[in-house]
Design a protein around this motif. Structure first.
Motif, PDB file in Angstrom:
ATOM      1  N   CYS B 127      -2.835  -9.274 -19.997  1.00 44.77           N
ATOM      2  CA  CYS B 127      -3.207 -10.338 -19.058  1.00 44.77           C
ATOM      3  C   CYS B 127      -4.412  -9.903 -18.254  1.00 44.77           C
ATOM      4  O   CYS B 127      -4.438 -10.044 -17.037  1.00 44.77           O
ATOM      5  N   LYS B 128      -5.391  -9.354 -18.930  1.00 44.24           N
ATOM      6  CA  LYS B 128      -6.529  -8.796 -18.228  1.00 44.24           C
ATOM      7  C   LYS B 128      -7.162  -9.803 -17.271  1.00 44.24           C
ATOM      8  O   LYS B 128      -7.455  -9.493 -16.127  1.00 44.24           O
ATOM      9  N   ASN B 129      -7.338 -11.026 -17.758  1.00 51.55           N
ATOM     10  CA  ASN B 129      -8.027 -12.005 -16.911  1.00 51.55           C
ATOM     11  C   ASN B 129      -7.210 -12.435 -15.694  1.00 51.55           C
ATOM     12  O   ASN B 129      -7.765 -12.873 -14.706  1.00 51.55           O
ATOM     13  N   THR B 137       1.110  -5.561  -9.029  1.00 53.14           N
ATOM     14  CA  THR B 137       2.425  -5.981  -8.554  1.00 53.14           C
ATOM     15  C   THR B 137       2.531  -7.492  -8.469  1.00 53.14           C
ATOM     16  O   THR B 137       3.538  -8.078  -8.863  1.00 53.14           O
ATOM     17  N   LEU B 138       1.469  -8.104  -7.960  1.00 55.52           N
ATOM     18  CA  LEU B 138       1.522  -9.551  -7.781  1.00 55.52           C
ATOM     19  C   LEU B 138       1.558 -10.256  -9.144  1.00 55.52           C
ATOM     20  O   LEU B 138       2.286 -11.236  -9.319  1.00 55.52           O
ATOM     21  N   THR B 139       0.798  -9.760 -10.085  1.00 57.75           N
ATOM     22  CA  THR B 139       0.830 -10.341 -11.427  1.00 57.75           C
ATOM     23  C   THR B 139       2.239 -10.234 -12.005  1.00 57.75           C
ATOM     24  O   THR B 139       2.782 -11.201 -12.556  1.00 57.75           O
ATOM     25  N   ALA B 140       2.832  -9.058 -11.848  1.00 52.06           N
ATOM     26  CA  ALA B 140       4.181  -8.854 -12.367  1.00 52.06           C
ATOM     27  C   ALA B 140       5.162  -9.790 -11.683  1.00 52.06           C
ATOM     28  O   ALA B 140       6.006 -10.413 -12.333  1.00 52.06           O
ATOM     29  N   LYS B 141       5.039  -9.907 -10.366  1.00 54.32           N
ATOM     30  CA  LYS B 141       5.965 -10.775  -9.626  1.00 54.32           C
ATOM     31  C   LYS B 141       5.836 -12.228 -10.070  1.00 54.32           C
ATOM     32  O   LYS B 141       6.814 -12.958 -10.197  1.00 54.32           O
ATOM     33  N   LEU B 142       4.594 -12.631 -10.304  1.00 58.61           N
ATOM     34  CA  LEU B 142       4.342 -13.999 -10.744  1.00 58.61           C
ATOM     35  C   LEU B 142       4.975 -14.241 -12.119  1.00 58.61           C
ATOM     36  O   LEU B 142       5.573 -15.284 -12.382  1.00 58.61           O
ATOM     37  N   LEU B 143       4.848 -13.244 -12.980  1.00 54.90           N
ATOM     38  CA  LEU B 143       5.445 -13.338 -14.312  1.00 54.90           C
ATOM     39  C   LEU B 143       6.967 -13.453 -14.215  1.00 54.90           C
ATOM     40  O   LEU B 143       7.591 -14.246 -14.924  1.00 54.90           O
ATOM     41  N   ILE B 144       7.533 -12.657 -13.329  1.00 54.03           N
ATOM     42  CA  ILE B 144       8.988 -12.710 -13.160  1.00 54.03           C
ATOM     43  C   ILE B 144       9.408 -14.106 -12.706  1.00 54.03           C
ATOM     44  O   ILE B 144      10.329 -14.703 -13.237  1.00 54.03           O
ATOM     45  N   LEU B 145       8.691 -14.635 -11.717  1.00 50.98           N
ATOM     46  CA  LEU B 145       9.042 -15.956 -11.191  1.00 50.98           C
ATOM     47  C   LEU B 145       8.874 -17.034 -12.257  1.00 50.98           C
ATOM     48  O   LEU B 145       9.680 -17.959 -12.351  1.00 50.98           O
ATOM     49  N   ALA B 146       7.827 -16.914 -13.067  1.00 59.88           N
ATOM     50  CA  ALA B 146       7.589 -17.921 -14.107  1.00 59.88           C
ATOM     51  C   ALA B 146       8.573 -17.752 -15.260  1.00 59.88           C
ATOM     52  O   ALA B 146       8.894 -18.709 -15.945  1.00 59.88           O
ATOM     53  N   GLY B 147       9.041 -16.526 -15.489  1.00 58.11           N
ATOM     54  CA  GLY B 147      10.007 -16.292 -16.562  1.00 58.11           C
ATOM     55  C   GLY B 147       9.358 -15.760 -17.827  1.00 58.11           C
ATOM     56  O   GLY B 147       9.943 -14.976 -18.532  1.00 58.11           O
ATOM     57  N   SER B 148       8.159 -16.218 -18.103  1.00 50.96           N
ATOM     58  CA  SER B 148       7.424 -15.704 -19.259  1.00 50.96           C
ATOM     59  C   SER B 148       5.969 -16.130 -19.131  1.00 50.96           C
ATOM     60  O   SER B 148       5.639 -17.024 -18.354  1.00 50.96           O
ATOM     61  N   LEU B 149       5.146 -15.483 -19.913  1.00 52.38           N
ATOM     62  CA  LEU B 149       3.730 -15.832 -19.897  1.00 52.38           C
ATOM     63  C   LEU B 149       3.546 -17.265 -20.401  1.00 52.38           C
ATOM     64  O   LEU B 149       2.713 -18.018 -19.908  1.00 52.38           O
ATOM     65  N   LYS B 150       4.371 -17.633 -21.362  1.00 51.87           N
ATOM     66  CA  LYS B 150       4.288 -18.985 -21.901  1.00 51.87           C
ATOM     67  C   LYS B 150       4.555 -20.009 -20.791  1.00 51.87           C
ATOM     68  O   LYS B 150       3.803 -20.957 -20.617  1.00 51.87           O
ATOM     69  N   ALA B 213      -6.581 -18.870 -16.251  1.00 52.78           N
ATOM     70  CA  ALA B 213      -6.518 -17.557 -16.897  1.00 52.78           C
ATOM     71  C   ALA B 213      -5.304 -17.460 -17.822  1.00 52.78           C
ATOM     72  O   ALA B 213      -5.405 -16.972 -18.945  1.00 52.78           O
ATOM     73  N   ALA B 214      -4.162 -17.935 -17.336  1.00 54.82           N
ATOM     74  CA  ALA B 214      -2.938 -17.844 -18.141  1.00 54.82           C
ATOM     75  C   ALA B 214      -3.063 -18.683 -19.402  1.00 54.82           C
ATOM     76  O   ALA B 214      -2.651 -18.271 -20.483  1.00 54.82           O
ATOM     77  N   LYS B 215      -3.643 -19.863 -19.248  1.00 58.95           N
ATOM     78  CA  LYS B 215      -3.797 -20.748 -20.410  1.00 58.95           C
ATOM     79  C   LYS B 215      -4.745 -20.131 -21.432  1.00 58.95           C
ATOM     80  O   LYS B 215      -4.432 -20.066 -22.623  1.00 58.95           O
ATOM     81  N   VAL B 216      -5.890 -19.665 -20.945  1.00 57.76           N
ATOM     82  CA  VAL B 216      -6.867 -19.050 -21.850  1.00 57.76           C
ATOM     83  C   VAL B 216      -6.211 -17.898 -22.593  1.00 57.76           C
ATOM     84  O   VAL B 216      -6.256 -17.797 -23.810  1.00 57.76           O
ATOM     85  N   TYR B 217      -5.541 -17.056 -21.821  1.00 53.53           N
ATOM     86  CA  TYR B 217      -4.918 -15.908 -22.445  1.00 53.53           C
ATOM     87  C   TYR B 217      -3.847 -16.349 -23.439  1.00 53.53           C
ATOM     88  O   TYR B 217      -3.839 -15.929 -24.589  1.00 53.53           O
ATOM     89  N   SER B 222      -3.864 -12.727 -28.970  1.00 52.58           N
ATOM     90  CA  SER B 222      -3.663 -12.449 -30.385  1.00 52.58           C
ATOM     91  C   SER B 222      -2.235 -12.661 -30.832  1.00 52.58           C
ATOM     92  O   SER B 222      -1.996 -13.198 -31.889  1.00 52.58           O
ATOM     93  N   PHE B 223      -1.233 -12.260 -29.995  1.00 52.65           N
ATOM     94  CA  PHE B 223       0.109 -12.360 -30.550  1.00 52.65           C
ATOM     95  C   PHE B 223       0.598 -13.794 -30.692  1.00 52.65           C
ATOM     96  O   PHE B 223       1.347 -14.106 -31.583  1.00 52.65           O
ATOM     97  N   ILE B 224       0.097 -14.678 -29.812  1.00 54.30           N
ATOM     98  CA  ILE B 224       0.476 -16.086 -29.982  1.00 54.30           C
ATOM     99  C   ILE B 224      -0.193 -16.626 -31.239  1.00 54.30           C
ATOM    100  O   ILE B 224       0.352 -17.429 -31.971  1.00 54.30           O
ATOM    101  N   PHE B 225      -1.380 -16.092 -31.496  1.00 49.70           N
ATOM    102  CA  PHE B 225      -2.091 -16.547 -32.679  1.00 49.70           C
ATOM    103  C   PHE B 225      -1.310 -16.171 -33.947  1.00 49.70           C
ATOM    104  O   PHE B 225      -1.098 -16.996 -34.828  1.00 49.70           O
TER     105      PHE B 225
END
Ligand SMILES: C[S@@+](CC[C@H](N)C(=O)[O-])C[C@H]1O[C@@H](n2cnc3c(N)ncnc32)[C@H](O)[C@@H]1O
Lengths: 203, 237
Positions: B127-129, B137-150, B213-217, B222-225
């Motif tokens: 999730c570089k972008n 930490t904030l990126t991780a926390k956001l991911l936890i709250l969202a449940g997944s990158l998707k 950023a999340a959408k672009v990523y 690559s793995f979604i591809f």
């Protein structure tokens, strides 16, 4: 003394049980299973018996599914749909232990994704805490025949946390009455707060 | 098809799907929640260590406020009592027991550092972008709250802006309290720095950047591809 109160369901003064394939009684806890809670709250009829085919939506780790699997027995069958991979692992282990459960990892919002795996359903049960739980239920009614029974657990807070539960239950009743006849309505208090089970018969 | 066959087929298929549900984001989230747990657990353990140590050397614990310094001192040296200490008379083996406990806490802290590095590397690779907008930490926390990158990629900016504000949102709906303007993003330095008037606006801008950023990523990553390719292959007979 333990007596059979409905097909495959047993009770003594206080507790409810099903019987596993070895014939042993398995305690059916009303705290962890809403169907057991409904039985404790005087569900009038289960409309469920040996050899029935069940579609169960929101199976989670399979606590209730395991008791339904006991009731329908070896000649019956349970299609258990669950959306979360994490809890679905437990469900797969359960299905491997029992011969009459098919675990399906899918979103009940999209019945077309599992329609090809499901057939001959006699009895529908849904326990999904989602905002659109009624819509999901109505979509899945297509799997049961006319006059079949379908059980829906409504958690008021998931639909709208700001409205009075009573108001929500009234709205749900109205929605359900368009496609079904409501046979019984059971408030699951004190086992579950603000939960109602609707027992429906498909029109 | 017979029920027996249906059962066997669904078991195989479901196992496969569960297997595929484990992605880089699942691992990041697992590492991040483990870190949160370790932080709480370590604090509790240190509290316990202090209570234990204070039976022997309360003055040292009182003087040494910093937890890390305290644990290291207990673990590495056998602290000596002051002459006028309130501490009791302990035997060598009592002191060794306390010291060993402190060493265990040190080890847990070391593991925590390793997991943090591991999570950071994974975040950088995946999730570089987003990391360019938020720190680890904030990126991780956001991911936890969202449940997944998707999930994060599917969220509108307005939802991201309020992630972590569920309680305040509920209060707003139920009791007519003020609408919350930000959730976890409140801890972002830019929001913290902003004047009271501009906090909401800053959170909104951040949220919209993260959404993109999340959408672009997610949609180009690559793995979604690979996943998409696989799905396409499965669909074409
Ligand atoms: C309250 S639990 C059900 C407990 C279960 N009925 C029992 O008594 O053992 C609700 C389950 O529904 C699942 N769920 C939520 N949304 C769903 C959906 N759209 N499709 C399928 N399952 C869903 C959740 O993951 C959760 O495991």
């Amino acid at each position: 003394m333990i007596q059979e109160i409905f097909p495959g369901i047993f009770a003594d003064n206080k507790k409810i049980y099903t019987k596993d394939s070895s014939g042993a009684y398995r305690l059916w806890n009303p705290i962890t299973s809403k169907l057991s809670a409904a039985l404790h709250k005087r569900l009038k009829q289960t409309f469920l018996k040996a050899n029935d085919v069940v579609l169960y939506l929101g199976a989670s780790t399979g606590t209730t599914v395991s008791h339904i699997s006991d009731i329908v027995g070896e000649q019956g069958f349970v299609f258990a749909v669950e959306i979360s991979p994490t809890v679905c692992r437990e469900l797969v282990f359960l299905a491997e232990e029992r011969q009459n459960i098919a675990p399906i990892l899918a979103d009940a919002n999209q019945p077309q994704t599992y329609a090809d795996k499901i057939k001959d359903v006699d009895w529908l049960y849904q326990d999904i805490a989602q905002k659109n739980q009624v819509e999901i239920f109505l979509k899945n009614l297509r799997f049961v025949k006319k006059n079949s029974h379908a059980f829906l657990i409504i958690k008021a807070r998931s639909i709208d946390a700001t409205k009075e539960p009573k108001q929500i239950f009234n709205d749900v009743r109205e929605q359900l009455q368009q496609d079904t006849e409501i046979v019984q309505e059971i408030n699951l208090e004190p086992y579950k707060k603000d939960h109602v089970m609707f027992v429906c018969k498909k029109n | 098809m017979q029920f027996r066959q249906l059962r066997e087929q669904t078991i195989i298929e479901t196992k496969q799907k569960i297997k595929q549900s484990v992605g880089e984001d699942t691992l990041i989230i697992q590492a991040a929640t483990t870190l949160e747990t370790l932080t709480t657990v370590t604090n509790t353990l240190i509290e316990k260590l202090r209570m234990w140590c204070e039976l022997y050397n309360p003055e040292f614990s009182h003087e040494t406020k910093d937890n890390k310094t305290f644990v290291d001192a207990i673990a590495n040296t056998k602290t000596t009592q002051k002459k006028e200490t309130m501490g009791g008379k302990l035997e060598e083996k009592d002191i060794t027991a306390i010291q060993n406990f402190a060493k265990t806490i040190q080890q847990i802290s070391a593991t925590q550092q390793e997991i943090l590095k591991y999570a950071e590397t994974k975040l950088k690779n995946n999730c570089k972008n987003i990391l360019e907008i938020l720190e680890t930490t904030l990126t991780a926390k956001l991911l936890i709250l969202a449940g997944s990158l998707k999930n994060l990629a599917m969220m509108p900016a307005s939802t991201i802006q309020l992630l972590g504000a569920q309680k305040a949102l509920f209060k707003h709906l139920k009791e007519g309290a003020k609408t919350p303007k930000y959730g976890i993003l409140a801890t972002h330095p830019l929001v913290e720095k902003a004047s009271a008037k501009n906090k909401g606006k800053t959170a909104r801008i951040l949220a919209s950047k993260i959404a993109i950023a999340a959408k672009v990523y997610y949609f180009k990553g690559s793995f979604i591809f690979d996943q998409l390719k696989k799905e396409i292959k499965q669909k074409i007979p």
